[in-house]
Structures are given as C-alpha cells and as structure tokens.
Design a protein around this motif. Structure first.
Motif, PDB file in Angstrom:
ATOM      1  N   SER A  12       0.817  -1.218   0.000  1.00 53.81           N
ATOM      2  CA  SER A  12       0.000   0.000   0.000  1.00 53.81           C
ATOM      3  C   SER A  12       0.852   1.269   0.000  1.00 53.81           C
ATOM      4  O   SER A  12       1.815   1.384   0.769  1.00 53.81           O
ATOM      5  CB  SER A  12      -0.901  -0.001   1.241  1.00 53.81           C
ATOM      6  OG  SER A  12      -1.529   1.241   1.400  1.00 53.81           O
ATOM      7  N   ALA A  13       0.456   2.230  -0.820  1.00 50.52           N
ATOM      8  CA  ALA A  13       1.156   3.516  -0.870  1.00 50.52           C
ATOM      9  C   ALA A  13       0.933   4.337   0.400  1.00 50.52           C
ATOM     10  O   ALA A  13       1.759   5.164   0.766  1.00 50.52           O
ATOM     11  CB  ALA A  13       0.701   4.314  -2.090  1.00 50.52           C
ATOM     12  N   GLY A  18       5.078   1.498   6.022  1.00 49.68           N
ATOM     13  CA  GLY A  18       5.999   2.366   5.302  1.00 49.68           C
ATOM     14  C   GLY A  18       6.266   3.659   6.045  1.00 49.68           C
ATOM     15  O   GLY A  18       7.409   4.126   6.144  1.00 49.68           O
ATOM     16  N   ARG A  22       9.877   4.999   7.503  1.00 51.71           N
ATOM     17  CA  ARG A  22      10.473   6.292   7.151  1.00 51.71           C
ATOM     18  C   ARG A  22      10.748   7.114   8.413  1.00 51.71           C
ATOM     19  O   ARG A  22      11.727   7.869   8.481  1.00 51.71           O
ATOM     20  CB  ARG A  22       9.581   7.060   6.177  1.00 51.71           C
ATOM     21  CG  ARG A  22       9.300   6.349   4.835  1.00 51.71           C
ATOM     22  CD  ARG A  22      10.513   6.002   3.976  1.00 51.71           C
ATOM     23  NE  ARG A  22      11.279   4.851   4.316  1.00 51.71           N
ATOM     24  CZ  ARG A  22      11.121   3.615   3.827  1.00 51.71           C
ATOM     25  NH1 ARG A  22      10.175   3.358   2.973  1.00 51.71           N
ATOM     26  NH2 ARG A  22      11.926   2.640   4.201  1.00 51.71           N
ATOM     27  N   LEU A  38      13.644   1.522   0.473  1.00 49.41           N
ATOM     28  CA  LEU A  38      13.191   0.694  -0.645  1.00 49.41           C
ATOM     29  C   LEU A  38      11.763   0.252  -0.347  1.00 49.41           C
ATOM     30  O   LEU A  38      11.528  -0.496   0.604  1.00 49.41           O
ATOM     31  CB  LEU A  38      14.085  -0.524  -0.838  1.00 49.41           C
ATOM     32  CG  LEU A  38      13.617  -1.561  -1.874  1.00 49.41           C
ATOM     33  CD1 LEU A  38      13.524  -0.935  -3.270  1.00 49.41           C
ATOM     34  CD2 LEU A  38      14.531  -2.771  -1.880  1.00 49.41           C
ATOM     35  N   ASP A  39      10.825   0.739  -1.141  1.00 50.07           N
ATOM     36  CA  ASP A  39       9.432   0.311  -1.034  1.00 50.07           C
ATOM     37  C   ASP A  39       9.218  -0.771  -2.083  1.00 50.07           C
ATOM     38  O   ASP A  39       9.215  -0.484  -3.291  1.00 50.07           O
ATOM     39  CB  ASP A  39       8.475   1.483  -1.268  1.00 50.07           C
ATOM     40  CG  ASP A  39       8.560   2.515  -0.159  1.00 50.07           C
ATOM     41  OD1 ASP A  39       8.586   2.105   1.016  1.00 50.07           O
ATOM     42  OD2 ASP A  39       8.612   3.719  -0.464  1.00 50.07           O
ATOM     43  N   ARG A  41       6.728  -2.252  -3.120  1.00 53.32           N
ATOM     44  CA  ARG A  41       5.563  -2.037  -3.983  1.00 53.32           C
ATOM     45  C   ARG A  41       5.914  -1.246  -5.240  1.00 53.32           C
ATOM     46  O   ARG A  41       5.180  -1.275  -6.223  1.00 53.32           O
ATOM     47  CB  ARG A  41       4.447  -1.335  -3.224  1.00 53.32           C
ATOM     48  CG  ARG A  41       4.763   0.073  -2.849  1.00 53.32           C
ATOM     49  CD  ARG A  41       3.619   0.822  -2.199  1.00 53.32           C
ATOM     50  NE  ARG A  41       4.060   2.107  -1.757  1.00 53.32           N
ATOM     51  CZ  ARG A  41       4.319   3.130  -2.574  1.00 53.32           C
ATOM     52  NH1 ARG A  41       4.126   3.016  -3.849  1.00 53.32           N
ATOM     53  NH2 ARG A  41       4.751   4.269  -2.086  1.00 53.32           N
ATOM     54  N   THR A  42       7.051  -0.553  -5.251  1.00 51.90           N
ATOM     55  CA  THR A  42       7.441   0.230  -6.428  1.00 51.90           C
ATOM     56  C   THR A  42       8.155  -0.614  -7.482  1.00 51.90           C
ATOM     57  O   THR A  42       8.378  -0.148  -8.593  1.00 51.90           O
ATOM     58  CB  THR A  42       8.333   1.422  -6.040  1.00 51.90           C
ATOM     59  OG1 THR A  42       9.567   0.929  -5.483  1.00 51.90           O
ATOM     60  CG2 THR A  42       7.626   2.333  -5.038  1.00 51.90           C
ATOM     61  N   ILE A  43       8.508  -1.834  -7.141  1.00 51.08           N
ATOM     62  CA  ILE A  43       9.126  -2.735  -8.118  1.00 51.08           C
ATOM     63  C   ILE A  43       8.012  -3.276  -9.006  1.00 51.08           C
ATOM     64  O   ILE A  43       6.973  -3.711  -8.503  1.00 51.08           O
ATOM     65  CB  ILE A  43       9.880  -3.883  -7.407  1.00 51.08           C
ATOM     66  CG1 ILE A  43      11.027  -3.308  -6.569  1.00 51.08           C
ATOM     67  CG2 ILE A  43      10.394  -4.900  -8.425  1.00 51.08           C
ATOM     68  CD1 ILE A  43      11.757  -4.326  -5.725  1.00 51.08           C
ATOM     69  N   PRO A  44       8.190  -3.240 -10.315  1.00 55.42           N
ATOM     70  CA  PRO A  44       7.124  -3.694 -11.204  1.00 55.42           C
ATOM     71  C   PRO A  44       6.642  -5.114 -10.890  1.00 55.42           C
ATOM     72  O   PRO A  44       7.454  -6.024 -10.687  1.00 55.42           O
ATOM     73  CB  PRO A  44       7.769  -3.625 -12.595  1.00 55.42           C
ATOM     74  CG  PRO A  44       8.846  -2.595 -12.458  1.00 55.42           C
ATOM     75  CD  PRO A  44       9.365  -2.753 -11.051  1.00 55.42           C
ATOM     76  N   ALA A  57      14.888  -3.475 -12.282  1.00 54.60           N
ATOM     77  CA  ALA A  57      14.474  -3.155 -10.903  1.00 54.60           C
ATOM     78  C   ALA A  57      14.934  -4.235  -9.921  1.00 54.60           C
ATOM     79  O   ALA A  57      15.293  -3.929  -8.778  1.00 54.60           O
ATOM     80  CB  ALA A  57      12.959  -2.986 -10.836  1.00 54.60           C
TER      81      ALA A  57
END
Length: 185
Positions: A12-13, A18, A22, A38-39, A41-44, A57
């Motif tokens: 989840s963004a 997360g 941070r 490194l999130d 969820r941002t990896i394709p 990625a």
C-alpha cells in the motif's frame, strides 16, 4: 557510517508500515548512518511475479542489498505471516543476500495475535539468507500508528518509547560503527 537499507514490504502507498519505517529512517540518519529506503511495492509486478531476475528493478534491488551493512525489514502481517510482495522480492534475491549483515525485522498488524509472525515467519527466512546478526524485532499495533493532519506520522507514546531502544540496539550492532545515539524522538 554504516549503510542501512530500509525495506518496506507493504503493498500500500499509504501504508502504516511504510510511514513507520520512514520515521525510523530519520532516527538512523540522525545517528550518522546513510539510509536508503526501498518500497517493494514500487518494483514492477511483472518483475516480481514473473521471477525476472534480470529485470533492471530486481538487479537494482539486489545491488542495494549487496551494498548495505544493515537491513531493516518492515512488513504488515497478513494471515499470520509477512506480505506477499516482500516474499516475492526475498525469493528473487541471491540465497545468501544477507551474509554479513545486521538485520532488524519489524512488523505491524491489527492484533497482538500476530506478534509471533516476526519470529515464526520472518526470522527463519532472514536467517536462511545468511544474516550475520538478526537483532530482536518489534511488532507495532496498527492502532498505535496514525497520520496527523499535516501528513506526518503520529505514534502512540508507548509505541514511540518502545521503538527507540529497538532502533538504537540495531544501530549499535551495525558493523564497524560505534554510533552516537540520537536524543529520544
């Protein structure tokens, strides 16, 4: 100065996990460490789910793990275990990607019934990947994590008080470093 990779395994963004990571990154930075977030969820998705080891990625993430002296791994708990996106990434890393590294496992969840997910689900995987030292992890209840009107993280006082020494022990355990501990946040 140690290099710390701070990995959020939340899909989840707007993740509490997360945001918590941070926040802890700021404490580690204040102690003199270089922190790389490194999130996962941002990896394709096609790279993760297709097990594409050569995807740029995945290659980049593998490089970040290799570069790090320490790794903070944070995950929400789903069905008494860590997240699927985190599992997908860990499965694509080299077998001994954590060799020589100090690791701090963290989890968030809606019930104290999930507190053992760190020791019974996450810790064995991190250990099998060769972590030199896995410090005692920490579980934080979702209800103790909120977002203020200005978008900043708000932790319940007891959670804030409990997390500070956990992060400080991790910081002190990082190789080749005797950090100056930051003032309590």
């Amino acid at each position: 100065m140690a290099t710390v990779l701070s990995v959020s395994g939340s899909p989840s963004a707007s993740s509490r996990t997360g945001r918590l990571l941070r926040h802890l990154d700021q404490r580690l930075t204040a102690q003199g460490h270089e922190v790389i977030p490194l999130d996962v969820r941002t990896i394709p998705a096609e790279a993760l789910l297709g097990a594409d080891f050569r995807h740029p990625a995945i290659v980049e993430a593998t490089g970040l793990f290799a570069r790090a002296d320490g790794v903070v791994v944070g995950t929400p708990v789903y069905k008494a275990s860590y997240s699927g996106v985190l599992k997908a990434l860990l499965d694509l890393l080299p077998q001994y990607a954590l060799t020589g590294k100090t690791v701090l496992p963290l989890a968030t969840g809606g019930s104290v019934a999930h507190v053992l997910a760190i020791d019974y689900a996450l810790r064995p995987v991190l250990s099998s990947m060769g972590a030199a030292h896995i410090v005692q992890g920490w579980f934080t209840l979702d209800k103790d994590i909120s977002v203020g009107e200005d978008g900043t993280l708000v932790l319940a006082p007891a959670a804030l008080e409990a997390l500070a020494p956990v992060v400080d022990r991790f910081s002190a355990a990082l190789p080749g470093r005797t950090p100056v501990l930051a003032a309590a946040s």
